[in-house]
Motif scaffolding. Sequence first.
Motif, mmCIF file in Angstrom:
data_model
loop_
_atom_site.group_PDB
_atom_site.id
_atom_site.type_symbol
_atom_site.label_atom_id
_atom_site.label_comp_id
_atom_site.label_asym_id
_atom_site.label_seq_id
_atom_site.Cartn_x
_atom_site.Cartn_y
_atom_site.Cartn_z
ATOM 1 N N LEU A 208 31.036 25.091 118.980
ATOM 2 C CA LEU A 208 30.007 24.302 119.664
ATOM 3 C C LEU A 208 28.701 25.068 119.750
ATOM 4 C CD1 LEU A 208 32.075 22.687 122.568
ATOM 5 C CD2 LEU A 208 31.211 21.568 120.524
ATOM 6 N N LEU A 209 28.791 26.366 120.054
ATOM 7 C CA LEU A 209 27.583 27.188 120.122
ATOM 8 C C LEU A 209 26.937 27.321 118.748
ATOM 9 C CD1 LEU A 209 28.810 30.009 122.549
ATOM 10 C CD2 LEU A 209 27.238 28.135 123.067
ATOM 11 N N SER A 210 27.767 27.432 117.713
ATOM 12 C CA SER A 210 27.242 27.548 116.354
ATOM 13 C C SER A 210 26.591 26.250 115.895
ATOM 14 C CB SER A 210 28.368 27.930 115.380
ATOM 15 O OG SER A 210 28.863 29.206 115.687
ATOM 16 N N PHE A 211 27.077 25.131 116.431
ATOM 17 C CA PHE A 211 26.451 23.842 116.126
ATOM 18 C C PHE A 211 25.013 23.824 116.655
ATOM 19 C CE2 PHE A 211 25.744 20.067 118.955
ATOM 20 C CZ PHE A 211 25.093 19.275 118.021
ATOM 21 N N ILE A 212 24.822 24.406 117.839
ATOM 22 C CA ILE A 212 23.485 24.465 118.427
ATOM 23 C C ILE A 212 22.606 25.454 117.669
ATOM 24 C CG2 ILE A 212 22.184 25.015 120.529
ATOM 25 C CD1 ILE A 212 24.715 24.193 122.105
ATOM 26 N N ASN A 213 23.172 26.610 117.327
ATOM 27 C CA ASN A 213 22.428 27.635 116.583
ATOM 28 C C ASN A 213 23.387 28.394 115.673
ATOM 29 O OD1 ASN A 213 20.710 29.563 115.593
ATOM 30 N ND2 ASN A 213 20.296 30.555 117.559
ATOM 31 N N SER A 221 31.559 31.867 112.895
ATOM 32 C CA SER A 221 31.666 30.444 113.226
ATOM 33 C C SER A 221 30.504 29.615 112.687
ATOM 34 C CB SER A 221 31.759 30.275 114.751
ATOM 35 O OG SER A 221 30.640 30.870 115.393
ATOM 36 N N GLY A 222 29.370 30.254 112.400
ATOM 37 C CA GLY A 222 28.232 29.503 111.868
ATOM 38 C C GLY A 222 28.186 29.432 110.359
ATOM 39 N N PRO A 327 29.054 19.062 115.971
ATOM 40 C CA PRO A 327 29.871 20.284 115.906
ATOM 41 C C PRO A 327 31.030 20.138 114.929
ATOM 42 C CG PRO A 327 30.348 19.048 117.903
ATOM 43 C CD PRO A 327 29.168 18.372 117.268
ATOM 44 N N ILE A 328 31.507 21.253 114.426
ATOM 45 C CA ILE A 328 32.632 21.243 113.487
ATOM 46 C C ILE A 328 33.931 21.024 114.255
ATOM 47 C CG2 ILE A 328 33.964 22.615 111.831
ATOM 48 C CD1 ILE A 328 31.374 24.066 111.123
ATOM 49 N N THR A 329 34.665 19.981 113.880
ATOM 50 C CA THR A 329 35.923 19.664 114.565
ATOM 51 C C THR A 329 37.099 19.520 113.605
ATOM 52 O OG1 THR A 329 35.372 17.301 114.487
ATOM 53 C CG2 THR A 329 34.749 18.500 116.475
ATOM 54 N N GLY A 330 36.867 19.610 112.312
ATOM 55 C CA GLY A 330 37.961 19.490 111.355
ATOM 56 C C GLY A 330 38.418 18.070 111.107
ATOM 57 N N ILE A 331 37.550 17.091 111.382
ATOM 58 C CA ILE A 331 37.894 15.686 111.155
ATOM 59 C C ILE A 331 37.607 15.324 109.699
ATOM 60 C CG2 ILE A 331 37.255 13.307 111.708
ATOM 61 C CD1 ILE A 331 36.767 14.153 114.543
#
Length: 365
Positions: A208-213, A221-222, A327-331
């Motif tokens: 989630l943090l990597s999604f923001i930055n 994670s980014g 955010p990355i969720t693996g969907i």
Amino acid sequence: MFNKKLWKNFDFGLFITVLFICAFSVVVISSASHAVETGSYKNVIVQLIAVLVGMIFLFFIILFDYNQIARLSKIIYVLNILILISVLFIGKVSNGAQSWIHIGPIDVQPSEFSKIALILTLANLFNEMGEIKSFKDLVGPLIHVGIPFIIVMLQPDLGTALVFLAIFIGMLFISGVRPKIFAGLIAMGLAMLPVAYKILKPYQRNRLLSFINPNLDPMGSGYHVIQSKIAIGSGMFWGKGLYNGSQTQLYYLPEAWTDFIFSVVGEELGFIGATALIILYAYMLYRCWKIAVMAKDKYGCLIAVGIMSMFTFHIFENIGMTVGIMPITGIPLPFMSYGGSSMVANMIALGLLLNVGMRRQKINF
């Protein structure tokens, strides 16, 4: 049983659109999995087999009136819960989640099929309830969704849990809930987001943090988001050409044939290819909505809306995460991403949609 006259109501537009997406999938997977370079077409073959198996389920499902499923609602719900619980004990861990079960030579992801079970059983529950006039009336549906939600979060599989919520919100909206109750529930959900963040696993918080930055952890994670955006951006208008994407072919893009298959489309087929795929999805969702509107009863409408909600969230979340707005969720991307469980579950969902459409009758409620 099946009546030949029902063929006149078969939604060939929806069916052919999905076939186009599946064909698109096979071609892109052959590039993303380096089939030509390595000479191994295993992933392509597995995807084709999944499509064929899914088609068998699809045509079997349309043989029977979907209303017969309502009588099995309790059995379906209990079996779904038992299978999800069994995954916690005998499941295989993959990408941080214990979501898979070995069945002979194949791995099955029960949570993909649990989405269909949830749609069918929740549709029956809402159909029997009538209008939702107070928050007290929401207790039953919330428990109904909450039990599989909690079990899936224990795996932990955040992506599937979010799909459950999307299905619930879509079906609740169309079920006859009063606007004030619906708005209040959404507000309560938003207020609980800080609590939800606290119970996430560390790697889920990092996502989630990597999604923001993404640059907070460019090699961790980014990394996925950064490489995906580079791939899509470098494709520009026409793309680099099939089998010629540098990010894809040089292995910079992770999970290229599964979660990030849209990135491959963007890099190798460019804006044109990505837009063509999005147009196919838009038409598919439009046909889903038409089936929901034309359903002969509330139960059929709820099934169609539940499936449409599932597909919509999958598409928006998957494409969104590849371009950095989600955010990355693996969907997985429906009918595109590599995966037998996902493909077969989506074909079952398509079969249910076609079933509702074939037995349609315009109603107002």
